[in-house]
Design a protein around this motif. Structure first.
Motif, PDB file in Angstrom:
ATOM      1  N   GLN A 254      34.913 -24.903  20.639  1.00  0.00           N
ATOM      2  CA  GLN A 254      33.677 -26.366  20.360  1.00  0.00           C
ATOM      3  C   GLN A 254      33.110 -25.764  21.921  1.00  0.00           C
ATOM      4  OE1 GLN A 254      33.619 -29.704  24.022  1.00  0.00           O
ATOM      5  NE2 GLN A 254      33.255 -30.781  21.693  1.00  0.00           N
TER       6      GLN A 254
ATOM      7  N   LYS B 266      33.864 -21.841  13.494  1.00  0.00           N
ATOM      8  CA  LYS B 266      35.053 -21.441  12.759  1.00  0.00           C
ATOM      9  C   LYS B 266      35.427 -20.364  13.213  1.00  0.00           C
ATOM     10  CE  LYS B 266      33.329 -25.698  10.568  1.00  0.00           C
ATOM     11  NZ  LYS B 266      32.601 -26.144  10.642  1.00  0.00           N
TER      12      LYS B 266
ATOM     13  N   SER C 223      33.933 -23.072  27.097  1.00  0.00           N
ATOM     14  CA  SER C 223      34.200 -23.250  25.566  1.00  0.00           C
ATOM     15  C   SER C 223      35.611 -24.100  25.702  1.00  0.00           C
ATOM     16  CB  SER C 223      34.210 -21.982  24.975  1.00  0.00           C
ATOM     17  OG  SER C 223      35.075 -22.174  23.290  1.00  0.00           O
TER      18      SER C 223
ATOM     19  N   TRP D 224      30.387 -25.669  16.790  1.00  0.00           N
ATOM     20  CA  TRP D 224      31.834 -25.356  16.311  1.00  0.00           C
ATOM     21  C   TRP D 224      31.135 -24.070  16.140  1.00  0.00           C
ATOM     22  CZ3 TRP D 224      35.236 -29.005  18.172  1.00  0.00           C
ATOM     23  CH2 TRP D 224      34.648 -30.249  18.592  1.00  0.00           C
TER      24      TRP D 224
ATOM     25  N   GLU E 218      41.710 -27.113  16.097  1.00  0.00           N
ATOM     26  CA  GLU E 218      40.710 -27.656  16.179  1.00  0.00           C
ATOM     27  C   GLU E 218      39.322 -26.431  16.383  1.00  0.00           C
ATOM     28  OE1 GLU E 218      38.712 -30.548  17.909  1.00  0.00           O
ATOM     29  OE2 GLU E 218      40.380 -32.325  17.857  1.00  0.00           O
ATOM     30  N   PRO E 219      38.530 -26.264  16.035  1.00  0.00           N
ATOM     31  CA  PRO E 219      37.165 -25.227  15.546  1.00  0.00           C
ATOM     32  C   PRO E 219      37.331 -24.967  17.548  1.00  0.00           C
ATOM     33  CG  PRO E 219      36.859 -26.938  13.883  1.00  0.00           C
ATOM     34  CD  PRO E 219      38.017 -27.522  14.554  1.00  0.00           C
TER      35      PRO E 219
END
Length: 148
Positions: free
Chosen positions: A67, A38, A118, A36, A64-65
């Motif tokens: 991926q 950020k 991603s 992940w 969300e962060p």
């Protein structure tokens, strides 16, 4: 560039499951390694969120962060419904909150080399004042916003 940041963070992907309480487990339905990213991990990440906001009109506050996933030889992901990558975007739920079957997809097994993808998920909560409601509860949120 971003691959280098997460290369040593990659771990076997887990899936959520509920057995009395919400948990995670390694699954044979998704064979890949993920990590992940950020916003603080690299200056490019906030710019990527901003670009997605500019294109979609969504807020990244409930996102969300990022991926990052690496599918090695034999890596795959069985059919499932969520947002598909490669700069494609759609709402995966209808305006009534029911999943949209048209977003069903999977990742075929890698037969040679590797595949990098991603993903970033923007949750519907936090978008209440950005998305217009469709007149029909079965309409997709994307259809509702394109027609209004």
């Amino acid at each position: 560039m971003l691959k280098c940041i997460i290369l040593f963070q990659l771990q076997r992907a887990e899936v959520a499951e509920y057995r009395g309480s919400l948990g995670h487990r390694v699954s044979d339905t998704r064979v890949t390694k993920i990590a992940w990213l950020k916003e603080a991990d690299h200056p490019l990440i906030p710019k990527m969120y901003q670009r997605i906001e500019d294109i979609t009109g969504l807020s990244s506050h409930s996102a969300e962060p990022f991926q990052m996933a690496n599918y090695g030889l034999g890596g795959h992901f069985h059919l499932h419904m969520d947002v598909l990558g490669s700069a494609l975007f759609w709402h995966n739920v209808k305006s009534n909150g029911v999943g949209n079957i048209l977003t069903l997809h999977g990742a075929c097994p890698v037969l040679a080399g590797t595949k990098w993808v991603s993903n970033v998920w923007f949750h519907e909560r936090g978008q209440e004042f950005r998305l217009k409601c469709g007149m029909h509860p079965e309409s997709s949120l994307l259809q509702a916003n394109l027609s209004n």
